[in-house]
Enzyme design. Structure first.
Site, PDB file in Angstrom:
ATOM      1  N   GLY A 341       0.656  -1.246   0.080  1.00 28.09           N
ATOM      2  CA  GLY A 341       0.080  -0.057  -0.011  1.00 28.09           C
ATOM      3  C   GLY A 341       0.985   1.349  -0.039  1.00 28.09           C
ATOM      4  N   GLU A 342       1.948   1.150   0.415  1.00 30.79           N
ATOM      5  CA  GLU A 342       3.032   2.412   0.618  1.00 30.79           C
ATOM      6  C   GLU A 342       3.424   2.785  -0.861  1.00 30.79           C
ATOM      7  OE1 GLU A 342       3.400  -0.335   2.098  1.00 30.79           O
ATOM      8  OE2 GLU A 342       2.688   0.197   4.279  1.00 30.79           O
ATOM      9  N   SER A 343       3.299   4.207  -1.030  1.00 25.33           N
ATOM     10  CA  SER A 343       3.976   4.615  -2.613  1.00 25.33           C
ATOM     11  C   SER A 343       5.517   4.380  -2.773  1.00 25.33           C
ATOM     12  CB  SER A 343       3.565   6.068  -2.464  1.00 25.33           C
ATOM     13  OG  SER A 343       2.129   6.267  -2.469  1.00 25.33           O
ATOM     14  N   ILE A 346       5.637   0.531  -3.863  1.00 20.56           N
ATOM     15  CA  ILE A 346       5.100   0.423  -5.074  1.00 20.56           C
ATOM     16  C   ILE A 346       6.127   1.133  -5.972  1.00 20.56           C
ATOM     17  CG2 ILE A 346       3.299   1.115  -6.593  1.00 20.56           C
ATOM     18  CD1 ILE A 346       1.568   1.498  -4.351  1.00 20.56           C
TER      19      ILE A 346
END
Length: 726
Positions: A341-343, A346
């Site tokens: 979920g963390e940018s 990603i």
């Protein structure tokens, strides 16, 4: 008139496609009548041409995908007629074409079991009953359970389908508030396997004796036919033929299967560790030599990609993207695992993906950064076209806008325009699904695509083995659940037909245990049956126990079965001898044993024999006075008639039944036939007699009460056994 000419496979394919389309429950134009008609016509088609369908790839494509998908969707139908017709088509399909439908069969059985155990009010008793009947019919297909064990329980990444179904059927056979047909159907499914294994054992015995088996199925027999009918179905019965599939080559041996199952168990444990903490899972697999040390990237890739039980959040990238367009590679990538979920994470993962894809495909862009930018643009396009929470949902991005956003990002140059057109069309027409984020029909569609993809790989190969090849392995798995179910049904049922069926199941399990020299299993079965005789640890007096035993038909049937098994399969009996002798002791106390077992040699008596039973001598009469007689009459007169009163007519009948039962048990054969026992079994019998013949000191040390009569009786039995084996 001209001779009939076949229509050709193209025509048959279109006809089959039409019939399949009639059964699609998602098509709003299909009424229930049309669906039922489609199922009826498919039944006819499979009865006539199932063998031919398997010879044409174009027909198999329809069967694997659309037909199976529609049939599985119809399992949600609440209408009995459609549900029953759907099960009938499914039966014909998997009876004839299961070698082409490995993962479809797995899904079908899983869905059936979900229906059987469902607590949903939408799934009524009738639906569960019909689903169970279909399982019983499937189990009667020669060789099917063998194939389930071989292709699923002995496959590293498939569930233990046979073992799980066996446990579930056993659990479902346990009546809670009453004995219903669903309980008996579950028991029938288990006994179907037992019947098949027993038949194979008889055939092997006859073959070893040089005789022709006159009954039962020999290993690999391909001539059996099976008439099958379903309830709530108006169509005709049909015949299931075995031997349609050719026996596969390179069938694994028992040792190879045991090695696979051991590896599968370790792999399952490693998967659990991995889902909790990836490093711990990898370390566990290395410790047990499932992954090499140092790590081999190819092994890790195989583990991550092929294991469907891994948590997708824990998987990183390790894929072969060669000769794939970047959106195709990205689709496979994102459908295989879940992005964090963390940018920053990603971005890091996407950088690795872009670099990996760029290198594998011969660096088609100026640099890896261009591949990274294009990959991100594909994700944004996917969100724009298919995520309805986006503000611009009424005005989605056009292909021109997509190209404009990517202008001059390929190292100052433009990407190939045709490639961008193809990417845009592919994303617009087919959403990239991240399954962990989806529910409902979207998730089902994705899971079905995964199923088809696995079926097309080497994992989809279905091994067809001769019927009866792994009977020993199957019985080792099914023995415990089956005996537990038989015991429960026998204990709870008062219906003669039902508990006699249970006893027949016990006998068959005993015969198979003896055939495979499974002493522990045979002992446990005998011990269970001894408990049902009501002779063990009974608190009643001998006279009361005789009446209770004679009036209980289940107890008499259990006793006959116990002693019959001891006569027929005594060679396999070990620890069970103690329980058998305990039953004999109780019958001795009840004065029910034949005369030959309660007599001993006596060189003083004229007859040369003496009874071991103590004779009850009446108390000597004494002269009493008038007042003593009067006192005795007043104080004891009320109880004297009761003590002097004989057994009632019902009790006399019960005593007669008990004596007749013991007579039919032929208990004297336990001694006379002991000379034919194998050494191991004879030693256990002698040990059991010696243990029961110990003196007072030994009984105190073992915490048991000392009974001189019992000790004398067992010593005499021991002497008789020794004489028989001198």
């Amino acid at each position: 008139s001209q001779p009939l000419v076949p229509y050709g496979v193209v025509c048959v394919r279109e006809l089959l496609r039409f019939l399949i389309s009639l059964c699609n429950p998602l098509d709003k134009q299909n009424t229930e009548t049309m669906v039922h008609m489609g199922l009826t016509l498919l039944t006819v088609a499979l009865e006539v041409g199932a063998d031919s369908i398997g010879q044409y790839g174009s027909l198999l494509v329809l069967v694997r995908d659309e037909m199976c998908r529609n049939l599985f969707s119809l399992l949600n139908s609440e209408r009995l007629s459609i549900f029953a017709a759907d099960l009938q088509v499914s039966f014909l399909l998997f009876e004839s074409l299961r070698t082409h439908l490995k993962f479809q069969l797995e899904l079908y059985l899983t869905r059936l079991i979900d229906i059987v155990v469902s607590d949903s009010p939408k799934v009524g008793y009738e639906l569960r009953e019909i689903a169970l009947e279909s399982v019983v019919q499937l189990w009667r297909i020669p060789g099917l359970v063998t194939e389930l064990y071989l292709n699923y329980d002995c496959d590293l990444y498939c569930p233990n389908l046979f073992e799980d179904l066996t446990k579930l059927l056993s659990k479902n056979a346990f009546p809670v508030s009453g004995l219903y047909n669903t309980h008996l159907l579950s028991l029938d499914a288990l006994l179907t396997i037992i019947d098949s294994i027993e038949s194979h054992c008889h055939s092997r015995i006859l073959n070893n004796q040089g005789q022709d088996p006159k009954s039962g199925e020999a290993e690999g027999d391909s001539s059996q036919t099976l008439a099958v009918t379903f309830p709530n179905y108006d169509g005709p019965s049909f015949v299931a033929r075995s031997g349609r599939q050719k026996v596969s080559e390179n069938i694994p041996s028992h040792e190879q299967l045991m090695a696979i199952k051991h590896k599968k168990k370790l792999l399952s444990t490693g998967t659990e560790h991995f889902n909790a903490k990836p490093k711990k899972g990898i370390q566990f697999l290395q410790e047990h030599h499932l992954l090499s040390t140092p790590l081999d990237p190819a092994e890790v890739v195989h583990f991550l990609r092929e294991n469907p039980h891994l948590d997708k959040k824990m998987i990183g990238e390790s894929f072969d993207f060669s000769e794939m367009r970047i959106d195709e590679a990205l689709r496979l990538y994102l459908e295989t695992f879940r992005l964090p979920g963390e940018s920053p994470l990603i971005s890091l993962i996407m950088e690795h993906f872009a670099e990996h894809w760029h290198k594998l495909n011969g660096e088609p862009f100026v640099n890896a950064d261009a591949a990274f930018t294009l990959a991100y643009a594909v994700i944004m396009l996917n969100v724009d076209q298919h995520n309805y929470n986006v503000k611009r949902q009424n005005n989605p991005m056009t292909v021109e806008e997509f190209k404009r956003n990517l202008k001059k990002v390929n190292g100052g140059e433009d990407f190939d325009s045709d490639m961008l057109d193809d990417i845009y069309v592919a994303i617009k027409s087919d959403e990239i699904v991240m399954p962990a984020e989806q529910t409902g029909l979207v998730r089902e569609n994705y899971q079905w695509k995964v199923l088809l993809r696995r079926g097309a790989s080497k994992d989809g190969v279905f091994v067809h083995a001769p019927n009866g090849l792994y009977d020993h392995d199957l019985f080792s798995l099914i023995w415990g659940p089956t005996v537990a179910a038989l015991s429960f049904v026998f204990d709870k049922s008062n219906d003669t037909a039902i508990y006699q069926k249970a006893i027949a199941g016990f006998r068959k399990c005993a015969m198979i245990s003896a055939h495979y020299s499974m002493s522990n299993d045979f002992d446990n079965l005998v011990i269970s049956l001894c408990k049902f005789t009501t002779l063990l640890n009974s608190p009643e007096t001998p006279d009361a126990l005789t009446v209770a035993f004679g009036s209980n038909p289940k107890a008499r049937l259990a006793a006959k079965t116990v002693f019959n098994l001891a006569h027929r399969h005594g060679d396999i009996l070990r620890d069970g001898w103690r329980n058998v002798l305990e039953c004999v002791l109780q019958l001795y106390r009840c004065k029910l044993l034949p005369k030959v077992l309660i007599e001993a040699d006596d060189f003083i008596d004229i007859s040369g024999k003496i009874l071991l039973l103590r004779e009850e001598t009446p108390s000597q009469k004494t002269e009493t006075g008038l007042f003593s007689s009067l006192y005795s009459y007043i104080a004891l007169g009320a109880s004297e008639p009761a003590s002097q009163k004989g057994p009632s007519l019902e009790d006399q009948e019960s005593i007669h039944q008990a004596r007749q039962c013991v007579k039919e048990c032929h208990l004297e054969q336990l001694i006379t036939e002991s000379k034919f026992l194998r050494l191991d079994s004879l030693q256990e019998l002698v040990k059991a007699l010696i243990f029961a013949s110990h003196g007072p000191d030994s009984h105190v040390s073992s915490g048991m009460a000392y009974d001189e009569d019992s000790v004398v009786f067992f010593l005499e039995l021991l002497l008789k056994v020794v004489i028989q084996n001198r």
